[in-house]
Design a protein around this motif. Structure first.
Motif, mmCIF file in Angstrom:
data_model
loop_
_atom_site.group_PDB
_atom_site.id
_atom_site.type_symbol
_atom_site.label_atom_id
_atom_site.label_comp_id
_atom_site.label_asym_id
_atom_site.label_seq_id
_atom_site.Cartn_x
_atom_site.Cartn_y
_atom_site.Cartn_z
ATOM 1 N N PHE A 1 0.953 -1.100 0.126
ATOM 2 C CA PHE A 1 0.054 0.041 -0.010
ATOM 3 C C PHE A 1 0.818 1.276 -0.016
ATOM 4 C CE2 PHE A 1 -2.897 -2.891 2.368
ATOM 5 C CZ PHE A 1 -3.977 -2.560 1.736
ATOM 6 N N GLU A 2 0.364 2.289 -0.792
ATOM 7 C CA GLU A 2 1.028 3.693 -0.418
ATOM 8 C C GLU A 2 0.404 4.230 0.698
ATOM 9 O OE1 GLU A 2 1.548 6.206 -3.699
ATOM 10 O OE2 GLU A 2 2.482 7.741 -2.479
ATOM 11 N N ALA A 3 0.820 4.663 1.580
ATOM 12 C CA ALA A 3 0.292 5.654 2.738
ATOM 13 C C ALA A 3 0.141 7.123 2.187
ATOM 14 C CB ALA A 3 1.275 5.431 3.773
ATOM 15 N N GLY B 1 3.128 1.873 -12.434
ATOM 16 C CA GLY B 1 2.387 3.066 -13.081
ATOM 17 C C GLY B 1 1.401 3.337 -12.009
ATOM 18 N N GLU B 2 1.600 4.794 -12.086
ATOM 19 C CA GLU B 2 0.666 5.316 -11.167
ATOM 20 C C GLU B 2 -0.701 5.900 -11.774
ATOM 21 O OE1 GLU B 2 2.703 8.154 -7.642
ATOM 22 O OE2 GLU B 2 2.870 9.208 -9.711
ATOM 23 N N GLY B 3 -1.877 5.693 -10.985
ATOM 24 C CA GLY B 3 -3.030 6.692 -11.520
ATOM 25 C C GLY B 3 -3.615 5.803 -12.747
ATOM 26 N N LEU C 1 10.887 2.783 -10.213
ATOM 27 C CA LEU C 1 10.360 4.249 -10.716
ATOM 28 C C LEU C 1 8.894 4.118 -10.661
ATOM 29 C CD1 LEU C 1 12.750 4.707 -13.881
ATOM 30 C CD2 LEU C 1 13.084 5.626 -11.549
ATOM 31 N N LYS C 2 8.274 5.103 -10.145
ATOM 32 C CA LYS C 2 6.802 5.307 -10.066
ATOM 33 C C LYS C 2 6.476 6.402 -11.357
ATOM 34 C CE LYS C 2 4.156 4.519 -6.621
ATOM 35 N NZ LYS C 2 3.532 5.097 -5.493
ATOM 36 N N ILE C 3 6.012 5.637 -12.325
ATOM 37 C CA ILE C 3 5.646 6.379 -13.456
ATOM 38 C C ILE C 3 4.417 7.398 -13.500
ATOM 39 C CG2 ILE C 3 5.054 6.309 -16.106
ATOM 40 C CD1 ILE C 3 6.064 3.267 -16.275
ATOM 41 N N VAL D 1 10.125 3.725 0.978
ATOM 42 C CA VAL D 1 10.156 5.397 0.895
ATOM 43 C C VAL D 1 10.100 5.670 -0.361
ATOM 44 C CG1 VAL D 1 10.984 5.607 3.226
ATOM 45 C CG2 VAL D 1 12.741 5.709 1.318
ATOM 46 N N GLU D 2 9.365 6.718 -0.532
ATOM 47 C CA GLU D 2 9.165 7.503 -1.884
ATOM 48 C C GLU D 2 9.725 9.067 -1.724
ATOM 49 O OE1 GLU D 2 5.126 7.101 -3.604
ATOM 50 O OE2 GLU D 2 4.987 5.180 -3.189
ATOM 51 N N LEU D 3 10.283 9.296 -2.944
ATOM 52 C CA LEU D 3 10.833 10.686 -2.894
ATOM 53 C C LEU D 3 10.655 10.966 -4.522
ATOM 54 C CD1 LEU D 3 14.727 11.145 -2.826
ATOM 55 C CD2 LEU D 3 13.528 8.679 -2.906
ATOM 56 N N CYS E 1 5.910 5.057 1.755
ATOM 57 C CA CYS E 1 5.681 6.198 2.527
ATOM 58 C C CYS E 1 6.398 7.351 1.834
ATOM 59 C CB CYS E 1 6.106 6.337 4.120
ATOM 60 S SG CYS E 1 5.040 5.062 5.093
ATOM 61 N N ASN E 2 5.524 8.674 1.641
ATOM 62 C CA ASN E 2 6.118 9.687 1.016
ATOM 63 C C ASN E 2 7.428 10.420 2.093
ATOM 64 O OD1 ASN E 2 4.699 9.859 -1.657
ATOM 65 N ND2 ASN E 2 3.046 9.346 -0.259
ATOM 66 N N LEU E 3 8.042 10.686 1.357
ATOM 67 C CA LEU E 3 9.104 11.366 2.363
ATOM 68 C C LEU E 3 9.366 12.635 1.594
ATOM 69 C CD1 LEU E 3 11.855 9.244 3.668
ATOM 70 C CD2 LEU E 3 10.239 10.495 4.962
ATOM 71 N N LEU F 1 11.334 6.136 -6.737
ATOM 72 C CA LEU F 1 11.276 7.551 -7.182
ATOM 73 C C LEU F 1 10.006 7.900 -7.894
ATOM 74 C CD1 LEU F 1 13.464 9.636 -7.262
ATOM 75 C CD2 LEU F 1 14.048 8.795 -9.840
ATOM 76 N N ASP F 2 9.323 8.632 -7.134
ATOM 77 C CA ASP F 2 7.613 9.154 -7.363
ATOM 78 C C ASP F 2 7.651 10.260 -8.648
ATOM 79 O OD1 ASP F 2 5.186 9.226 -6.894
ATOM 80 O OD2 ASP F 2 5.390 10.039 -4.820
ATOM 81 N N ASP F 3 6.666 10.024 -9.193
ATOM 82 C CA ASP F 3 6.236 11.042 -10.093
ATOM 83 C C ASP F 3 7.120 10.948 -11.271
ATOM 84 O OD1 ASP F 3 3.915 11.561 -8.477
ATOM 85 O OD2 ASP F 3 4.779 13.441 -7.722
HETATM 86 MG MG MG Z 1 3.823 9.212 -3.648
#
Ligand code: MG
Ligand code: C2E
Ligand code: MG
Ligand code: MG
Length: 280
Positions: free
Chosen positions: A58-60, A237-239, A201-203, A150-152, A118-120, A180-182
């Motif tokens: 899960f992403e928090a 893949g996000e979204g 990598l989160k696209i 962790v996501e940054l 978790c996002n940092l 690596l987010d976004d």
């Molecule tokens: Mg994120």
């Protein structure tokens, strides 16, 4: 006459500026209180293996349950929290509560293999105390490091490369994976990417959304997936909002996905039901 006009405009500008400053100050004061009152809580959005539809983690995502303002979404408090450095306390509150929650689910539901991501705020990677702070959370909650990620964002990779690298290595040595987010939206200098020990990598959502209707987005996603594989990273893949996009991403070798098509971010109670259903 011209001078009067000028002054008039100045006063209108001044009033709206004054209002903005007032709003920011009262928001800042409320955020400070909310940190002390522990009003920031994680919501949970599933990350799914596209080929099997298995739940991987899960992403928090931070939500503010404010006694004064009601239920507040990140876009309405994260930017000011970043500007005032209050974000660090919020991030740590979300990580702590997320690890606690997952540990509880492990005990109650038997979901040992799923992780929490978790996002940092990227600038936290400029602080030498980051690894110890994360380690303390893991010790306090009893969660194993490989259950935490962790996501940054790319922003963290643009400055202070040495300390960012050292912090990443320390987290990796503990067993915490780094996402690596976004990816693809930022500062897209690809030269730096291989220098950091990034796992995933989160696209970014902007390339995913209705990709089945956009040839150019398909080309970008293919490029990112290839790049990731060449650097020994995987991709999320996000979204993802529909079946067609989920299928297309899978065909393009993007292994994992996240989005409203699978589920919106959920309260802890709803996430527990979701886990129970997935484990059936
Ligand atoms: Mg994120
Ligand atoms: P993010 O980390 O890129 O998180 C993904 C955002 O996309 C989330 O928005 C999520 O609800 C939304 N999303 C997921 N799937 C879909 C979809 O299919 N369609 C659409 N339209 N949106 C989707 P959210 O929860 O509003 O968070 C926004 C951003 O706020 C996050 O983007 C992240 O940058 C930041 N954020 C959230 N929680 C935290 C936190 O605890 N710490 C820090 N530093 N930042 C946070
Ligand atoms: Mg993202
Ligand atoms: Mg985002």
């Amino acid at each position: 006459h011209a001078k009067d006009n000028g002054r008039g405009r100045y006063e209108v500008f001044d009033d709206s500026m004054h209002q903005k400053v007032q709003n920011a100050l009262s928001l800042e004061a409320d955020i400070r209180e909310a940190i002390a009152w522990q009003e920031f809580i994680p919501y949970f959005q599933p990350i799914i293996q596209l080929s099997t539809l298995a739940l991987k983690g899960f992403e928090a995502l931070a939500r503010w349950q404010s006694t004064k303002r009601g239920f507040v979404f990140p876009n309405d408090f994260i930017p000011l929290a970043e500007d005032t450095n209050l974000i660090e306390a919020i991030d740590m509150q979300i990580i702590e509560k997320s690890c606690q929650q997952l540990k509880y689910w492990q005990n109650e539901l038997g979901c040992q293999d799923i992780y929490i991501s978790c996002n940092l705020f990227s600038k936290q990677f400029f602080s030498t105390s980051l690894p110890q702070r994360i380690e303390r959370v893991l010790i306090n909650t009893g969660l194993a490091p490989y259950n935490l990620r962790v996501e940054l964002t790319e922003r963290a990779l643009l400055e202070n490369a040495d300390i960012v690298h050292t912090n990443m290595q320390a987290l990796k040595a503990m067993g915490v994976k780094i996402l690596l987010d976004d990816f693809g939206t930022g500062y897209s200098s690809l030269g730096y990417l291989h220098r950091f020990p990034i796992d995933v990598l989160k696209i970014d959502r902007s390339f995913i959304s209705n990709v089945h209707e956009h040839d150019n987005h398909r080309a970008i996603i293919r490029t990112i997936v290839d790049l990731a594989h060449n650097l020994n990273m995987s991709t999320v893949g996000e979204g993802i909002e529909n079946l067609a996009d989920a299928q297309l991403l899978q065909q393009m070798d993007c292994k994992y996905g996240q989005g409203y098509y699978f589920s919106k971010p959920m309260s802890p109670q709803h996430a527990a039901d979701y886990i129970i259903n997935k484990l059936k």
